[in-house]
Design an enzyme around this catalytic site. Structure first.
Site, short mmCIF file in Angstrom:
data_model
loop_
_atom_site.label_atom_id
_atom_site.label_comp_id
_atom_site.label_asym_id
_atom_site.label_seq_id
_atom_site.Cartn_x
_atom_site.Cartn_y
_atom_site.Cartn_z
N GLU A 122 0.73 -1.75 0.09
CA GLU A 122 0.61 0.18 -0.14
C GLU A 122 1.11 0.76 0.11
O GLU A 122 0.65 2.32 0.21
CB GLU A 122 -0.97 0.19 1.33
CG GLU A 122 -2.32 -1.22 1.68
CD GLU A 122 -2.82 -1.67 0.44
OE1 GLU A 122 -2.89 -0.14 -0.35
OE2 GLU A 122 -3.73 -2.19 0.11
N HIS A 145 -3.16 2.28 7.93
CA HIS A 145 -4.31 1.27 7.97
C HIS A 145 -4.22 -0.02 8.35
O HIS A 145 -3.46 -0.31 8.38
CB HIS A 145 -3.96 1.62 6.48
CG HIS A 145 -4.39 0.01 5.62
ND1 HIS A 145 -5.94 0.30 5.30
CD2 HIS A 145 -3.99 -0.97 4.98
CE1 HIS A 145 -6.87 -0.92 4.81
NE2 HIS A 145 -5.30 -1.63 4.96
N HIS A 147 -7.63 -2.97 10.29
CA HIS A 147 -8.71 -3.81 9.71
C HIS A 147 -9.84 -3.80 10.84
O HIS A 147 -10.14 -5.02 11.60
CB HIS A 147 -8.27 -4.78 9.23
CG HIS A 147 -8.04 -4.93 7.68
ND1 HIS A 147 -7.15 -6.18 7.36
CD2 HIS A 147 -7.47 -4.21 6.70
CE1 HIS A 147 -6.70 -6.17 6.20
NE2 HIS A 147 -6.87 -4.34 5.73
N GLU A 175 -17.98 11.66 21.99
CA GLU A 175 -16.70 12.51 22.21
C GLU A 175 -16.32 12.37 20.52
O GLU A 175 -15.47 13.53 20.08
CB GLU A 175 -15.29 11.57 23.32
CG GLU A 175 -15.09 10.09 22.28
CD GLU A 175 -14.08 9.53 22.91
OE1 GLU A 175 -12.94 10.13 22.97
OE2 GLU A 175 -13.72 8.34 22.28
N HIS A 216 -12.98 -3.18 3.81
CA HIS A 216 -11.38 -3.84 3.97
C HIS A 216 -11.10 -3.12 5.50
O HIS A 216 -10.87 -4.20 5.94
CB HIS A 216 -11.07 -3.02 2.08
CG HIS A 216 -8.98 -2.88 2.71
ND1 HIS A 216 -8.88 -3.67 1.07
CD2 HIS A 216 -8.39 -3.42 3.69
CE1 HIS A 216 -7.63 -3.99 1.45
NE2 HIS A 216 -6.93 -3.28 2.91
P1 13P Z 1 0.63 -5.20 3.52
O1 13P Z 1 0.75 -6.66 3.81
O2 13P Z 1 1.29 -5.32 1.97
O3 13P Z 1 1.14 -4.09 3.50
O4 13P Z 1 -0.68 -5.20 3.08
C1 13P Z 1 -1.63 -6.03 3.66
C2 13P Z 1 -2.85 -5.08 3.87
O5 13P Z 1 -3.41 -4.85 4.75
C3 13P Z 1 -3.42 -4.52 2.23
O6 13P Z 1 -4.37 -3.90 2.25
ZN ZN Z 2 -5.59 -3.58 4.35
#
Ligand code: 13P
Ligand code: ZN
Length: 276
Positions: A122, A145, A147, A175, A216
């Protein structure tokens, strides 16, 4: 030279990855972080003239991707395919310090990825997000980033309209409107690791420090690791309250008048068009 494994920025980065893993958001290799470092905080730890190897950008079309704005900037970044679970115990293999090369066309590896690794897949979306945020806030240093479970769940059952999504999150906890007054921007499902999702994310990042990738995960940006992590934790907690309550009869809520009262009292400028 001092031992880089003792550097405050590295320890804090590792601790953040461990926290995220323990929250259950970074299954397997899920998630990635990039942190813009200052030369002065690095110079006691690394010879900045020594390049371990060159790394080409991955997943981008040469003509479509321009990182020249970041030329010479140095980032600490997680490796692709690497598990957040393992970062703290083995930073040298799971993390790298890279400098954006001439014209923003490739990377100089200054430290890390010792077993042959490379930055997250990413990385283009991270760099485009850094560029967007730096243009809005020159103090921005982190793009993260991950999840988060409840937020992902929410993207399956809530409309994906950014204003409606923001309003729902603001209603979920007192908050929220104070912590992320610029709301969240929501992207539809898109193929990850591509130029296209990077461009879309960075366009949204111009308007908000939190961008949701439907089905995602989430992108957050901020001045520090703590601030960025704080945005994501707050959004995820609001999503959790939504997922715990949305199927039950609603008896109470935070009204628009109360959201406005909060914004006025704490002196935050809320995104237009969300509070009625
Ligand atoms: P990477 O292992 O390449 O960082 O990817 C993980 C991920 O969350 C892809 O969206
Ligand atoms: Zn991801």
């Amino acid at each position: 030279m001092k031992n880089i494994l003792e550097a405050k920025f590295l320890k804090e980065f590792c601790a953040t990855a461990s926290n995220m893993y323990r929250l259950g958001w970074d299954e397997r290799n899920g998630g990635n972080i990039s942190y813009l470092l200052k030369e002065e905080e690095l110079k006691d730890y690394l010879d900045l003239d020594h390049v371990e190897r060159k790394i080409p950008f991955m997943g981008v079309k040469e003509t479509a991707f321009d990182a020249s704005f970041l030329e010479g900037k140095i980032f600490l970044v997680t490796g692709t395919g690497r598990y957040f679970k393992n970062v703290e115990g083995d930073p040298e293999n799971n993390l790298g310090i890279v400098r954006i090369g001439k014209g923003g066309k490739d990377l100089d590896l200054l430290w890390g990825f010792a077993d042959g690794g490379r930055p997250t897949s990413e990385f283009p979306a991270h760099m485009m997000s850094h560029m967007a945020r730096l243009k809005t806030d020159p103090e921005n240093r982190v793009v993260m980033h991950t999840h988060p479970t409840n937020l992902l769940a929410m993207t399956y059952v809530h409309e994906l309209d950014s204003a409606k999504f923001t309003h729902t999150l603001w209603e979920m906890s007192t908050e929220c409107v104070v912590v992320f007054p610029d709301g969240v921007e929501v992207l539809p499902w898109m193929l990850c690791g591509t130029n296209e999702i990077g461009v879309a994310t960075s366009q949204k990042m111009m308007q908000s420090r939190v961008v949701i990738w439907s089905m995602h995960g989430i992108y957050g940006a901020g001045r520090t690791l703590d601030e960025t992590f704080g945005f994501i934790v707050t959004v995820e907690e609001a999503a959790q309250i939504y997922m715990l309550t949305s199927h039950l009869p609603r008896k109470n809520t935070i009204t628009d008048a109360q959201l406005k009262e909060l914004a006025d009292f704490f002196g935050v400028q809320v995104k237009e068009g969300i509070i009625g």
